[in-house]
Design a protein around this motif. Sequence first.
Motif, PDB file in Angstrom:
ATOM      1  N   VAL A 141       0.862  -1.168   0.000  1.00 53.36           N
ATOM      2  CA  VAL A 141       0.000   0.000   0.000  1.00 53.36           C
ATOM      3  C   VAL A 141       0.908   1.230   0.000  1.00 53.36           C
ATOM      4  O   VAL A 141       1.676   1.430   0.944  1.00 53.36           O
ATOM      5  N   SER A 142       0.854   2.005  -1.075  1.00 51.20           N
ATOM      6  CA  SER A 142       1.645   3.240  -1.161  1.00 51.20           C
ATOM      7  C   SER A 142       0.752   4.421  -0.812  1.00 51.20           C
ATOM      8  O   SER A 142      -0.348   4.556  -1.356  1.00 51.20           O
TER       9      SER A 142
ATOM     10  N   SER B 243       3.756   1.011   9.334  1.00 45.39           N
ATOM     11  CA  SER B 243       3.527  -0.440   9.258  1.00 45.39           C
ATOM     12  C   SER B 243       4.336  -0.965   8.085  1.00 45.39           C
ATOM     13  O   SER B 243       3.799  -1.320   7.040  1.00 45.39           O
ATOM     14  N   ASN B 244       5.654  -1.006   8.260  1.00 42.26           N
ATOM     15  CA  ASN B 244       6.563  -1.182   7.132  1.00 42.26           C
ATOM     16  C   ASN B 244       6.562  -2.565   6.486  1.00 42.26           C
ATOM     17  O   ASN B 244       7.291  -2.793   5.534  1.00 42.26           O
TER      18      ASN B 244
ATOM     19  N   GLU C 282       4.231   4.102   4.088  1.00 44.15           N
ATOM     20  CA  GLU C 282       3.885   5.343   4.776  1.00 44.15           C
ATOM     21  C   GLU C 282       5.011   5.802   5.694  1.00 44.15           C
ATOM     22  O   GLU C 282       5.538   5.036   6.497  1.00 44.15           O
ATOM     23  N   GLU C 283       5.336   7.077   5.558  1.00 53.35           N
ATOM     24  CA  GLU C 283       6.362   7.707   6.382  1.00 53.35           C
ATOM     25  C   GLU C 283       5.687   8.789   7.208  1.00 53.35           C
ATOM     26  O   GLU C 283       4.894   9.584   6.684  1.00 53.35           O
TER      27      GLU C 283
ATOM     28  N   ASP D 164      -3.269   4.116  18.738  1.00 47.72           N
ATOM     29  CA  ASP D 164      -2.719   4.567  17.471  1.00 47.72           C
ATOM     30  C   ASP D 164      -1.194   4.568  17.542  1.00 47.72           C
ATOM     31  O   ASP D 164      -0.603   5.133  18.470  1.00 47.72           O
ATOM     32  N   GLY D 165      -0.553   3.917  16.576  1.00 45.33           N
ATOM     33  CA  GLY D 165       0.896   3.723  16.602  1.00 45.33           C
ATOM     34  C   GLY D 165       1.696   5.012  16.641  1.00 45.33           C
ATOM     35  O   GLY D 165       2.667   5.130  17.398  1.00 45.33           O
TER      36      GLY D 165
END
Length: 189
Positions: free
Chosen positions: A45-46, A119-120, A125-126, A169-170
């Motif tokens: 997912v980008s 969630s690498n 996502e950064e 939430d992370g």
Amino acid sequence: MEPEHSLDNPWTVLSSEHKYSNPWITVREDQVINPGGGRGIYGVVSMKNKAIGIIPIDEHGNTWLVGQYRYPLNEYSWEIPMGGGPVELDVLDSAKRELKEETGFTAARWTKIARIHTSNSVTDEEGFVFLAEELTAGDTEPEETEDLKIWKLPFSDAVQMAMDDRITDGISVAALLKADRIFAARKLN
């Protein structure tokens, strides 16, 4: 000392196909040979935005959390103020906009405290987290999709909420715990 490791990609991509796209994400499926030599698929997912989190802190040690219903989880969530910033925009500019939108605050002092991959194993996502200090109150400007509740509380209470899983939430958990360490170090100096 960090263990030595190779920076070379051990995955071989045989083909890549975009499966879905909307204004916020793109989903692709890669046919791969994994590091062990087996064939398989990998879904990625980008994200089309950077994740931006802000911890506003006033002169009395209070912070603000934002509460909202999170559709994918089917539950209510308390979080630090956060949102998405276009990848081409400076992350600090996005943080200033998000803080104003969600809390009404502007801040005279900004400190970037974290760069996070959310969630690498499935997304690129950064995220970036900032402390916002020397606050000035103003009006909120929530987006159409947001039904937000704003809660002022002592920063230490927000950290405790992260510790006892009332904040899940992370980005919020990582940001609160990292900020707690930063504030502890400031007291020592």
